[in-house]
Scaffold this active site. Structure first.
Site, PDB file in Angstrom:
ATOM      1  N   HIS A 623      -0.555   2.381  -4.195  1.00  0.00           N
ATOM      2  CA  HIS A 623       0.365   2.293  -5.342  1.00  0.00           C
ATOM      3  C   HIS A 623      -0.368   2.130  -6.675  1.00  0.00           C
ATOM      4  O   HIS A 623       0.226   2.310  -7.745  1.00  0.00           O
ATOM      5  CB  HIS A 623       1.335   1.120  -5.132  1.00  0.00           C
ATOM      6  CG  HIS A 623       2.666   1.323  -5.779  1.00  0.00           C
ATOM      7  ND1 HIS A 623       2.917   2.305  -6.707  1.00  0.00           N
ATOM      8  CD2 HIS A 623       3.848   0.663  -5.615  1.00  0.00           C
ATOM      9  CE1 HIS A 623       4.169   2.239  -7.105  1.00  0.00           C
ATOM     10  NE2 HIS A 623       4.762   1.245  -6.446  1.00  0.00           N
ATOM     11  N   ARG A 624      -1.656   1.813  -6.629  1.00  0.00           N
ATOM     12  CA  ARG A 624      -2.416   1.717  -7.883  1.00  0.00           C
ATOM     13  C   ARG A 624      -2.641   3.093  -8.485  1.00  0.00           C
ATOM     14  O   ARG A 624      -2.834   3.223  -9.701  1.00  0.00           O
ATOM     15  CB  ARG A 624      -3.768   1.051  -7.624  1.00  0.00           C
ATOM     16  CG  ARG A 624      -3.688  -0.390  -7.138  1.00  0.00           C
ATOM     17  CD  ARG A 624      -5.053  -0.906  -6.719  1.00  0.00           C
ATOM     18  NE  ARG A 624      -5.609  -0.124  -5.620  1.00  0.00           N
ATOM     19  CZ  ARG A 624      -6.824  -0.319  -5.106  1.00  0.00           C
ATOM     20  NH1 ARG A 624      -7.600  -1.270  -5.613  1.00  0.00           N
ATOM     21  NH2 ARG A 624      -7.259   0.428  -4.109  1.00  0.00           N
TER      22      ARG A 624
END
Length: 650
Positions: A623-624
């Protein structure tokens, strides 16, 4: 100038990839051809700089050592030729000078028995390495297999042994030099020539020393000529691996290229072949032992090299050699005790140090991570160990050291289950054990999974139409080949999904090529070979390579290169069962696609329900790097591609 196939450790290999084309300008050490055998893949470097004039091999050709690969128009050909003539003209003079001291002490025949020999860099498993340490000096007496220089690459630190015994007359390299196979390290003046006539040998003996002294010298020289060959760990593509299986025993007769040891890392299981035919005289490793590139595995008495009569050395040499033997005898007799725990040995493996330093650290019970390094590139030297031990002997040891090992695991110790029926211990496979550190990296990735369903009704019908003809050609056409092709096409548009988060966390590194990891279940556990450039291949080519990679994985024949470089992974449960799962992102990748078994489901068409074959998709992502909206868009595009594969042509 012709570039030929070097010694690649096997009788023949197949041209898997040609990395240059006619007209290309290439530099020294640029890779020109990729060769593959059943043991390994090797990129052949150019030995000169120039322009490619012609390519003399084709993809799929089988080549052996010495086969011409390409022809170059070398840069500055005329100048090197004249430069090469100068040393040749001076060679006789150098030989006369080297022989002069001998002639003064003995008859002319005896003078001819000595010679100056070049000791060269052997095959160290990499194209080039740096000289980290020179272990001898001019005038030193050296023996066969004595370490003479330490070379370092990004893969390993290797101590290079001498191939002959004698006196060092010149050192041709310096610390920090970049060297490769064939570069001259030392010039060594040998004790004598085995080809000397018997009468000449007797004359030398009478002049040099009494019979008793001569016998002491002749024995080690004859042993050298017996052809003992050490088989070492090749470049595995990883820093270390564990010995999983020893396939031979002392006394066994082996052939060249016969597998002798199986080593396992978290990347692959590799069978190490013998580089010579002969009889196993010693095995230097044990099951479970961690080894790295250059570590000796076994010693072989090579065939066709029977012991021969050797000429004796001058009288003063045995005296010096015997003195050296007497000085080192207690050290050689001492047992190689390992005083460190497995955890401490694992910590030592992460420190930059040579094999000799590591061995000394194990014997002294020193944790290398606690020692301050003084060598180049923060490399630990023997002197650093001695200084550390001296300090420890005069100061109390820190009390906090044992505590650190317990905290490193991250989880508390298991409670006792004796009151609840006890336990039965079942060992993990070696592949499962070495996978634990890689899987643990997932704890640092904020992972999310996006689920979707793809209608593959038409795709499956088309596959069924095609698979009969494919089967006649010996090719298994599975739905996975179509999925790989569709995903590869999509990754060219959505490049972030095949990228990597930069170390500073401020950018995404977008890869220029697609290399897809395909998870394969084996009896020992899950392994992930890599399919190269699927976006550039037909579905038939992908199906063929899928079958080959799967078979190599099950047969434990994958090379380190087969498991490296992936930037996206697909994991399929096939027909095992289940409706969906959350695959773990394999760092440093940022996404992985999970495939569950397809099932027939009723799908609303606006007026009624149609039976459709629906394929569950599970896209896990970091998700980064990837937002939820991006992931949803990715799976939505993929479902459309799989519903109508013809859109790949638009």
């Amino acid at each position: 100038m012709q570039i030929t196939t070097p010694d690649i450790g096997v009788d023949k290999a197949t041209v898997a990839e040609i990395l240059v084309k006619v007209g290309d300008s290439i530099a020294v050490d640029d890779s020109i051809v990729l060769l593959e055998s059943d043991k390994a893949s090797v990129e052949v470097p150019s030995t000169v700089a120039g322009v490619v004039k012609s390519i003399l091999v084709n993809l799929g050709d089988e080549v052996a050592e010495g086969a011409v690969l390409v022809e170059l128009e070398a840069q500055g050909q005329a100048e090197p030729a004249s430069a090469a003539e100068a040393p040749k003209a001076e060679a006789p003079k150098a030989e006369v000078q080297a022989a002069a001291p001998v002639a003064a002490q003995a008859e002319p025949v005896a003078a001819a028995a000595s010679q100056v020999v070049d000791v060269q860099v052997p095959d160290i498993g990499v194209e080039k390495a740096l000289v980290g340490e020179i272990l001898v000096a001019v005038g030193d007496e050296i023996d066969v297999d004595q370490s003479i220089v330490v070379v370092e690459s990004d893969k390993a630190t290797v101590e290079v042994p001498s191939t002959i015994s004698g006196t060092v007359t010149a050192i041709e390299i310096s610390v920090g030099d970049s060297v490769k196979e064939g570069v001259v390290i030392l010039k060594v003046k040998t004790a004598g020539s085995a080809a000397a006539p018997a009468a000449s040998v007797q004359a030398e003996v009478a002049q040099a020393a009494p019979e008793a002294a001569t016998a002491e010298v002749a024995a080690p020289v004859a042993a050298v000529a017996a052809g003992k060959v050490d088989i070492a760990v090749p470049d595995l593509g990883v820093d270390k691996a564990a010995v999983a299986e020893i396939l031979v025993a002392v006394g066994d007769k082996v052939e060249k290229d016969q597998s002798i040891i199986v080593v396992e890392s978290d990347k692959a299981t590799v069978e190490v072949p013998s580089s010579a035919s002969g009889v196993i005289t010693a095995i230097h490793v044990t099951l479970g032992q961690n080894v790295s590139e250059g570590i000796a595995l076994v010693t072989i008495e090579a065939e066709g090299q029977a012991p021969v009569a050797a000429a004796p050395e001058p009288a003063q040499v045995p005296a010096k050699a015997e003195a050296a033997k007497a000085a080192t005898a207690p050290l050689q007799a001492a047992p190689s005790a390992d005083k460190l725990t497995k955890g401490q040995n694992a910590a030592n493996a992460k420190v930059y140090a040579g094999p000799a330093v590591r061995k000394l650290a194990r014997e002294l019970g020193v944790i290398l991570a606690e020692v301050k390094a003084s060598g180049p590139h923060a490399r630990l030297m023997k002197e650093d160990l001695f200084a550390y031990v001296k300090t420890r002997l005069t100061a109390p040891a820190p009390a906090a050291a044992p505590v650190a090992a317990t905290v490193a695991a991250g989880l508390p110790k298991l409670p006792s289950f004796d009151a609840f029926g006890g336990v039965e211990e079942k060992a993990l496979t070696r592949l499962q054990q070495v996978s634990i550190p890689q899987l643990s990296l997932n704890n640092y990735i904020p992972q999310v999974t996006q689920f979707d369903l793809a209608d593959i009704t038409e795709l499956e019908a088309w596959r069924n139409d095609l698979k009969g003809n494919f089967k006649k050609e010996g090719v298994s056409l599975t739905i996975m080949a179509f999925i790989i092709k569709a995903v590869a096409h999509l990754l060219k548009e959505e490049r972030e999904f095949a990228g990597h988060l930069a170390d500073d966390g401020k950018s995404v590194l977008l890869r220029n090529e697609i290399h897809m990891g395909i998870a394969v279940a084996t009896p020992d556990g899950l392994t992930v070979p890599v399919l190269r450039n699927p976006d550039q291949k037909s579905i038939k080519q992908i199906a063929v390579e899928l079958g080959e990679l799967g078979q190599k994985a099950r047969d434990k024949k994958l090379s380190p290169k087969d498991l490296q470089g992936a930037n996206f992974t697909i994991s399929s449960l096939g027909a095992i069962g289940g409706t969906a799962f959350t695959p773990l992102v394999n760092w440093p990748q940022v996404a992985i696609l999970g495939i569950s078994p397809a099932t027939m489901q009723p799908v609303w068409n606006g007026q009624g329900f149609d039976p459709k074959l629906m394929l569950p998709l599970s896209l896990s992502y970091d998700h980064r790097v990837i937002n939820g909206a991006d992931a949803a868009r990715f799976t939505n595009k993929l479902t459309k591609l799989l519903k109508d594969i013809r859109t790949l042509l638009i």
